[in-house]
Design a protein around this motif. Structure first.
Motif, PDB file in Angstrom:
ATOM      1  N   ILE A 225     -14.918  59.174   4.924  1.00  0.00           N
ATOM      2  CA  ILE A 225     -14.237  59.181   3.634  1.00  0.00           C
ATOM      3  C   ILE A 225     -14.611  60.466   2.897  1.00  0.00           C
ATOM      4  CG2 ILE A 225     -13.975  58.032   1.402  1.00  0.00           C
ATOM      5  CD1 ILE A 225     -14.636  55.400   2.734  1.00  0.00           C
ATOM      6  N   THR A 226     -13.606  61.172   2.394  1.00  0.00           N
ATOM      7  CA  THR A 226     -13.850  62.341   1.543  1.00  0.00           C
ATOM      8  C   THR A 226     -13.199  62.115   0.193  1.00  0.00           C
ATOM      9  OG1 THR A 226     -11.880  63.449   2.431  1.00  0.00           O
ATOM     10  CG2 THR A 226     -13.984  63.946   3.493  1.00  0.00           C
ATOM     11  N   ASP A 227     -13.769  62.761  -0.864  1.00  0.00           N
ATOM     12  CA  ASP A 227     -13.188  62.618  -2.202  1.00  0.00           C
ATOM     13  C   ASP A 227     -12.158  63.717  -2.452  1.00  0.00           C
ATOM     14  OD1 ASP A 227     -14.575  64.932  -2.836  1.00  0.00           O
ATOM     15  OD2 ASP A 227     -16.161  63.889  -3.935  1.00  0.00           O
ATOM     16  N   THR A 228     -11.667  63.799  -3.676  1.00  0.00           N
ATOM     17  CA  THR A 228     -10.582  64.729  -3.997  1.00  0.00           C
ATOM     18  C   THR A 228     -10.999  66.190  -3.864  1.00  0.00           C
ATOM     19  OG1 THR A 228     -11.196  64.506  -6.335  1.00  0.00           O
ATOM     20  CG2 THR A 228      -9.392  63.119  -5.518  1.00  0.00           C
ATOM     21  N   THR A 229     -12.293  66.464  -3.884  1.00  0.00           N
ATOM     22  CA  THR A 229     -12.769  67.846  -3.747  1.00  0.00           C
ATOM     23  C   THR A 229     -13.074  68.207  -2.296  1.00  0.00           C
ATOM     24  OG1 THR A 229     -15.118  67.299  -4.029  1.00  0.00           O
ATOM     25  CG2 THR A 229     -13.821  67.657  -6.030  1.00  0.00           C
ATOM     26  N   GLY A 230     -12.896  67.249  -1.399  1.00  0.00           N
ATOM     27  CA  GLY A 230     -13.207  67.494  -0.003  1.00  0.00           C
ATOM     28  C   GLY A 230     -14.642  67.187   0.376  1.00  0.00           C
ATOM     29  N   THR A 231     -15.418  66.695  -0.578  1.00  0.00           N
ATOM     30  CA  THR A 231     -16.812  66.337  -0.302  1.00  0.00           C
ATOM     31  C   THR A 231     -16.867  65.047   0.510  1.00  0.00           C
ATOM     32  OG1 THR A 231     -17.511  67.354  -2.374  1.00  0.00           O
ATOM     33  CG2 THR A 231     -19.051  65.803  -1.332  1.00  0.00           C
ATOM     34  N   VAL A 232     -17.698  65.039   1.536  1.00  0.00           N
ATOM     35  CA  VAL A 232     -17.833  63.854   2.377  1.00  0.00           C
ATOM     36  C   VAL A 232     -18.620  62.786   1.632  1.00  0.00           C
ATOM     37  CG1 VAL A 232     -18.729  62.935   4.540  1.00  0.00           C
ATOM     38  CG2 VAL A 232     -17.664  65.202   4.504  1.00  0.00           C
ATOM     39  N   VAL A 233     -17.994  61.650   1.417  1.00  0.00           N
ATOM     40  CA  VAL A 233     -18.653  60.523   0.744  1.00  0.00           C
ATOM     41  C   VAL A 233     -19.505  59.743   1.742  1.00  0.00           C
ATOM     42  CG1 VAL A 233     -18.269  58.385  -0.543  1.00  0.00           C
ATOM     43  CG2 VAL A 233     -16.779  60.370  -0.926  1.00  0.00           C
ATOM     44  N   CYS A 234     -18.970  59.536   2.944  1.00  0.00           N
ATOM     45  CA  CYS A 234     -19.704  58.838   3.997  1.00  0.00           C
ATOM     46  C   CYS A 234     -19.049  59.179   5.325  1.00  0.00           C
ATOM     47  CB  CYS A 234     -19.714  57.325   3.764  1.00  0.00           C
ATOM     48  SG  CYS A 234     -18.056  56.575   3.709  1.00  0.00           S
ATOM     49  N   GLU A 235     -19.835  59.052   6.400  1.00  0.00           N
ATOM     50  CA  GLU A 235     -19.299  59.411   7.710  1.00  0.00           C
ATOM     51  C   GLU A 235     -20.118  58.731   8.802  1.00  0.00           C
ATOM     52  OE1 GLU A 235     -17.875  63.380  10.226  1.00  0.00           O
ATOM     53  OE2 GLU A 235     -19.151  63.594   8.448  1.00  0.00           O
ATOM     54  N   LEU A 236     -19.408  58.204   9.792  1.00  0.00           N
ATOM     55  CA  LEU A 236     -20.072  57.587  10.929  1.00  0.00           C
ATOM     56  C   LEU A 236     -20.929  58.624  11.662  1.00  0.00           C
ATOM     57  CD1 LEU A 236     -20.237  54.957  12.667  1.00  0.00           C
ATOM     58  CD2 LEU A 236     -18.408  55.922  14.079  1.00  0.00           C
ATOM     59  N   GLY A 237     -22.114  58.217  12.075  1.00  0.00           N
ATOM     60  CA  GLY A 237     -22.993  59.117  12.804  1.00  0.00           C
ATOM     61  C   GLY A 237     -23.906  59.937  11.922  1.00  0.00           C
ATOM     62  N   THR A 238     -23.858  59.714  10.601  1.00  0.00           N
ATOM     63  CA  THR A 238     -24.754  60.411   9.682  1.00  0.00           C
ATOM     64  C   THR A 238     -25.685  59.386   9.031  1.00  0.00           C
ATOM     65  OG1 THR A 238     -23.361  60.164   7.707  1.00  0.00           O
ATOM     66  CG2 THR A 238     -22.856  61.993   9.207  1.00  0.00           C
ATOM     67  N   GLU A 239     -26.499  59.870   8.099  1.00  0.00           N
ATOM     68  CA  GLU A 239     -27.396  58.962   7.376  1.00  0.00           C
ATOM     69  C   GLU A 239     -26.630  58.055   6.427  1.00  0.00           C
ATOM     70  OE1 GLU A 239     -30.350  61.268   5.427  1.00  0.00           O
ATOM     71  OE2 GLU A 239     -31.339  61.904   7.293  1.00  0.00           O
ATOM     72  N   ARG A 240     -25.351  58.372   6.169  1.00  0.00           N
ATOM     73  CA  ARG A 240     -24.537  57.567   5.252  1.00  0.00           C
ATOM     74  C   ARG A 240     -23.267  57.111   5.956  1.00  0.00           C
ATOM     75  NH1 ARG A 240     -23.410  60.417  -0.250  1.00  0.00           N
ATOM     76  NH2 ARG A 240     -22.670  58.302  -0.718  1.00  0.00           N
ATOM     77  N   PRO A 241     -23.384  56.164   6.879  1.00  0.00           N
ATOM     78  CA  PRO A 241     -22.156  55.621   7.486  1.00  0.00           C
ATOM     79  C   PRO A 241     -21.363  54.847   6.439  1.00  0.00           C
ATOM     80  CG  PRO A 241     -24.050  54.305   8.122  1.00  0.00           C
ATOM     81  CD  PRO A 241     -24.591  55.488   7.369  1.00  0.00           C
ATOM     82  N   CYS A 242     -20.059  54.726   6.654  1.00  0.00           N
ATOM     83  CA  CYS A 242     -19.202  54.091   5.661  1.00  0.00           C
ATOM     84  C   CYS A 242     -19.328  52.568   5.647  1.00  0.00           C
ATOM     85  CB  CYS A 242     -17.747  54.487   5.904  1.00  0.00           C
ATOM     86  SG  CYS A 242     -17.462  56.274   5.761  1.00  0.00           S
ATOM     87  N   GLN A 243     -19.791  51.993   6.743  1.00  0.00           N
ATOM     88  CA  GLN A 243     -19.950  50.545   6.804  1.00  0.00           C
ATOM     89  C   GLN A 243     -21.365  50.207   7.242  1.00  0.00           C
ATOM     90  OE1 GLN A 243     -16.104  50.590   9.102  1.00  0.00           O
ATOM     91  NE2 GLN A 243     -15.965  48.490   8.340  1.00  0.00           N
ATOM     92  N   PRO A 244     -21.966  49.189   6.629  1.00  0.00           N
ATOM     93  CA  PRO A 244     -23.350  48.837   6.966  1.00  0.00           C
ATOM     94  C   PRO A 244     -23.532  48.612   8.460  1.00  0.00           C
ATOM     95  CG  PRO A 244     -22.595  47.593   5.056  1.00  0.00           C
ATOM     96  CD  PRO A 244     -21.398  48.306   5.599  1.00  0.00           C
ATOM     97  N   GLY A 245     -24.541  49.260   9.023  1.00  0.00           N
ATOM     98  CA  GLY A 245     -24.827  49.097  10.445  1.00  0.00           C
ATOM     99  C   GLY A 245     -23.944  49.907  11.350  1.00  0.00           C
ATOM    100  N   GLY A 246     -22.981  50.645  10.800  1.00  0.00           N
ATOM    101  CA  GLY A 246     -22.056  51.412  11.613  1.00  0.00           C
ATOM    102  C   GLY A 246     -22.766  52.421  12.499  1.00  0.00           C
ATOM    103  N   GLY A 247     -22.486  52.366  13.780  1.00  0.00           N
ATOM    104  CA  GLY A 247     -23.074  53.310  14.721  1.00  0.00           C
ATOM    105  C   GLY A 247     -24.476  52.979  15.162  1.00  0.00           C
ATOM    106  N   LEU A 248     -25.039  51.880  14.648  1.00  0.00           N
ATOM    107  CA  LEU A 248     -26.417  51.508  14.990  1.00  0.00           C
ATOM    108  C   LEU A 248     -26.387  50.307  15.924  1.00  0.00           C
ATOM    109  CD1 LEU A 248     -28.114  51.862  11.473  1.00  0.00           C
ATOM    110  CD2 LEU A 248     -28.095  53.519  13.354  1.00  0.00           C
ATOM    111  N   GLY A 249     -26.750  50.512  17.175  1.00  0.00           N
ATOM    112  CA  GLY A 249     -26.719  49.437  18.146  1.00  0.00           C
ATOM    113  C   GLY A 249     -28.022  48.659  18.178  1.00  0.00           C
ATOM    114  N   GLN A 250     -27.919  47.403  18.589  1.00  0.00           N
ATOM    115  CA  GLN A 250     -29.094  46.540  18.721  1.00  0.00           C
ATOM    116  C   GLN A 250     -28.971  45.734  20.004  1.00  0.00           C
ATOM    117  OE1 GLN A 250     -29.666  43.808  15.472  1.00  0.00           O
ATOM    118  NE2 GLN A 250     -31.628  43.085  16.211  1.00  0.00           N
TER     119      GLN A 250
END
Length: 365
Positions: A225-250
């Protein structure tokens, strides 16, 4: 998005990148629509499909109904999220709990070669009246192996299995695989035949755990997700995934136990007793699959996977009305088979064998 950012998110100007593959989504919508349209004589009006990449949890296609704009079939009700009885598609999880049985010594745990009695009897069922399940063909087969019982979807052995394991031990297994809706305190032995309600998305996610060697990747639908300025709000595979637990396997299931279930569900010879050698569960590559049909033909399902893709299909009516003389193999499997063949071609995914993990040995029984 509203769960993440509140009700005003629609006016926020965010740019959202989803996990959906546009080609797979288009094909999924077409295949569901066409198959449902071909079944009017069975009183079928609706269908749903979920496809997940098991190694990441990405939802590649999600069809909530056969026609979003059709009010007569409640087309805007998302049947991929609606809890419905899964029928016999729950049986792999029942046998998985029998393979685990952590409180038993390992030499007493079940294997594919364990014998189970396929013999009609009245099972004590707690506060419920005695439970007398029968098989789909009203036949009994005496002592059968777990492989034969699961591959051919025999009901009596499945009930006997959950009786041995205990419902209190089965439910945590289902929860570890991502099923959240089996919360009633009064389940009986019929739970082994799919009497509890589970959304198609959660059932497909549970099968994705089996496809991924027992590692659960929570199903996700938002990559970035990016905002109107193009700043990344959240992204899979980073410290701020867009959904809880996203990309983290157990690792929620032992790879050995997951493989034992996969090995049965992908054995075309084993299921030929019930389904014949050339059923719609057979693809042009190794694939594990399971059908389900609920009482009074209210729901029919097919769920199955390769190492690269897992797909769940539901066919029925959103108002829970009865269909006529239809089953998982005739109502849902045509959608599953066509979509899986089409999707693997689009993804250019080569055939891949299911590889036994360390700790599996093969014996002739």
């Amino acid at each position: 998005l509203e769960e993440l950012f509140g009700a005003g998110v629609i006016q926020s100007g965010y740019t959202v990148t989803t996990t959906l593959d546009s080609q797979l989504q288009t094909e999924a919508e077409r295949i569901v629509h066409d198959q449902v349209a071909a079944l009017p004589q069975h009183n079928v009006s609706n269908g749903a499909l979920v496809a997940i990449r098991p190694e990441t949890g990405e939802i590649l296609a999600l069809v909530g109904s056969a026609d979003f704009d059709n009010v007569e079939i409640d087309g805007q009700v998302n049947m991929a999220l609606a809890p419905r009885q899964p029928g016999s598609t729950i049986k792999p999880l029942v046998y998985l709990s029998a393979f685990e049985q952590p409180n038993r010594p390992i030499q007493e745990r079940w294997t594919q070669g364990t014998l189970v009695a396929d013999i009609v009897e009245a099972f004590p069922d707690g506060a419920n009246p005695p439970y007398v399940p029968t098989n789909y063909d009203n036949r009994e087969r005496g002592l059968v192996t777990v492989r034969t019982a699961l591959a051919n979807s025999l009901n009596i052995p499945a009930v006997r299995t959950i009786q041995t394991v205990g419902i209190a031990n089965f439910l945590p297994t289902a929860q570890r695989l991502g099923i959240t809706t089996l919360t009633r305190p009064d389940y009986g032995l019929s739970l082994s035949l799919g009497a509890g309600e589970v959304p198609l998305l959660e059932m497909t996610g549970a099968f994705a755990v089996l496809a991924n060697d027992g590692v659960r990747m929570p199903p996700i639908s938002i990559m970035k997700i990016t905002d109107t300025t193009g700043t990344v709000v959240c992204e899979l595979g980073t410290e701020r995934p867009c959904q809880p637990g996203g990309g983290l396997g157990q690792q929620v299931v032992n790879p050995v136990d997951a493989f034992l279930i996969t090995d049965i569900l992908s054995d075309n010879d084993a299921r030929s007793i019930a389904f014949g050698p050339n059923s719609l569960l057979r693809l042009d590559r190794p694939a594990a699959a399971k059908t389900g049909t609920t009482n009074d033909f209210r729901d029919v399902l097919t769920l199955g996977y390769t190492p690269q893709l897992v797909t769940g299909v539901w066919v029925g009516n959103a108002d829970n009305s009865e269909m006529i003389n239809i089953s998982g193999i005739t109502g849902a499997a045509p959608i599953w088979n066509e979509f899986m063949r089409t999707a693997h071609a689009i993804l250019q995914a080569p055939p891949v064998e299911f590889t036994p993990p360390p700790g599996v040995r093969q014996f002739e029984v």
